[in-house]
Design a protein around this motif. Sequence first.
Motif, PDB file in Angstrom:
ATOM      1  N   PHE A  32       0.848  -1.184   0.000  1.00 19.91           N
ATOM      2  CA  PHE A  32       0.000   0.000   0.000  1.00 19.91           C
ATOM      3  C   PHE A  32       0.889   1.241   0.000  1.00 19.91           C
ATOM      4  CE2 PHE A  32       0.725  -1.483   4.292  1.00 19.91           C
ATOM      5  CZ  PHE A  32       1.127  -0.340   4.978  1.00 19.91           C
ATOM      6  N   ARG A  33       0.265   2.384  -0.213  1.00 19.66           N
ATOM      7  CA  ARG A  33       1.007   3.656  -0.211  1.00 19.66           C
ATOM      8  C   ARG A  33       0.808   4.381   1.109  1.00 19.66           C
ATOM      9  NH1 ARG A  33      -1.925   6.225  -5.140  1.00 19.66           N
ATOM     10  NH2 ARG A  33      -3.535   5.039  -4.082  1.00 19.66           N
ATOM     11  N   ILE A  34       1.837   5.134   1.464  1.00 25.16           N
ATOM     12  CA  ILE A  34       1.723   6.030   2.612  1.00 25.16           C
ATOM     13  C   ILE A  34       2.092   7.437   2.152  1.00 25.16           C
ATOM     14  CG2 ILE A  34       2.188   4.247   4.347  1.00 25.16           C
ATOM     15  CD1 ILE A  34       5.069   5.446   4.566  1.00 25.16           C
ATOM     16  N   VAL A  35       1.640   8.404   2.935  1.00 24.46           N
ATOM     17  CA  VAL A  35       1.994   9.801   2.701  1.00 24.46           C
ATOM     18  C   VAL A  35       2.811  10.231   3.907  1.00 24.46           C
ATOM     19  CG1 VAL A  35       1.148  12.134   2.296  1.00 24.46           C
ATOM     20  CG2 VAL A  35      -0.178  10.163   1.469  1.00 24.46           C
ATOM     21  N   ARG A  36       4.059  10.579   3.639  1.00 23.17           N
ATOM     22  CA  ARG A  36       4.941  11.005   4.732  1.00 23.17           C
ATOM     23  C   ARG A  36       4.560  12.404   5.198  1.00 23.17           C
ATOM     24  NH1 ARG A  36       9.998   8.666   1.550  1.00 23.17           N
ATOM     25  NH2 ARG A  36      10.111   6.637   2.536  1.00 23.17           N
ATOM     26  N   ALA A  37       5.097  12.805   6.331  1.00 28.72           N
ATOM     27  CA  ALA A  37       4.800  14.124   6.895  1.00 28.72           C
ATOM     28  C   ALA A  37       5.159  15.237   5.913  1.00 28.72           C
ATOM     29  CB  ALA A  37       5.546  14.312   8.220  1.00 28.72           C
ATOM     30  N   ASP A  38       6.187  15.012   5.065  1.00 24.79           N
ATOM     31  CA  ASP A  38       6.589  16.038   4.096  1.00 24.79           C
ATOM     32  C   ASP A  38       5.743  16.003   2.822  1.00 24.79           C
ATOM     33  OD1 ASP A  38       7.497  13.846   2.676  1.00 24.79           O
ATOM     34  OD2 ASP A  38       9.611  14.406   2.734  1.00 24.79           O
ATOM     35  N   GLY A  39       4.748  15.101   2.768  1.00 24.79           N
ATOM     36  CA  GLY A  39       3.857  15.011   1.623  1.00 24.79           C
ATOM     37  C   GLY A  39       4.293  14.031   0.546  1.00 24.79           C
ATOM     38  N   SER A  40       5.486  13.469   0.670  1.00 22.25           N
ATOM     39  CA  SER A  40       5.963  12.533  -0.354  1.00 22.25           C
ATOM     40  C   SER A  40       5.267  11.182  -0.213  1.00 22.25           C
ATOM     41  CB  SER A  40       7.484  12.371  -0.263  1.00 22.25           C
ATOM     42  OG  SER A  40       7.862  11.808   0.970  1.00 22.25           O
ATOM     43  N   LEU A  41       5.122  10.512  -1.356  1.00 16.49           N
ATOM     44  CA  LEU A  41       4.491   9.189  -1.368  1.00 16.49           C
ATOM     45  C   LEU A  41       5.538   8.102  -1.287  1.00 16.49           C
ATOM     46  CD1 LEU A  41       1.737   9.436  -4.130  1.00 16.49           C
ATOM     47  CD2 LEU A  41       1.444   9.450  -1.656  1.00 16.49           C
ATOM     48  N   CYS A  42       5.184   7.014  -0.654  1.00 20.69           N
ATOM     49  CA  CYS A  42       6.078   5.877  -0.499  1.00 20.69           C
ATOM     50  C   CYS A  42       5.230   4.610  -0.593  1.00 20.69           C
ATOM     51  CB  CYS A  42       6.759   5.972   0.868  1.00 20.69           C
ATOM     52  SG  CYS A  42       7.853   4.608   1.273  1.00 20.69           S
TER      53      CYS A  42
END
Length: 174
Positions: free
Chosen positions: A70-80
């Motif tokens: 699945f994807r996550i959104v980091r605190a800086d807004g980047s996708l991982c």
Amino acid sequence: GIGVWDLNLDDGTLTWDATLCAHYGVTPEDSARGLTYETWRSRVHPDDLEPAEARLQDAIRQQTSIDHTFRIVRADGSLCWIHSASVIERDTVGKSRRMIGINQDVTAWHEQQQALIEARAEAARHASEQRLGALIEQGLAGIAEADAAGRLTKVNDRYCEIVGHPRHALLGQS
């Protein structure tokens, strides 16, 4: 690149190692203050939250493992992109008490797969255009293609024969 997590199913507290904190963009200070199920939930991409959460809840309810991406959104807004695998730990009477798992950042792999899919689609489009071009050139009917302004951009030999002008004299004309 593999981070380890431990979810206490009784109180919802989470423990993440430093690698996992880095994957999710969680600072050591935030981790020291305590992480919860909501911490993870708040980082999952909105489009992936429902299926990721359903898999997690199903695994807890059925006391099975998870193997999910699945994807996550980091605190800086980047996708991982995260690949997660876990197992359930039960107490002596068989009740699920904790879920222990790993998360691996598979963003580079996912991007490579996406690039490969796009390259294959582009190659297929190019091959289709070549086949269409050959079909037009060899066609028995006169065929012409014009741009939005009505100027001829392509004509086949049969079209040139029908109108009685060579290709170079027709291209770019209305």
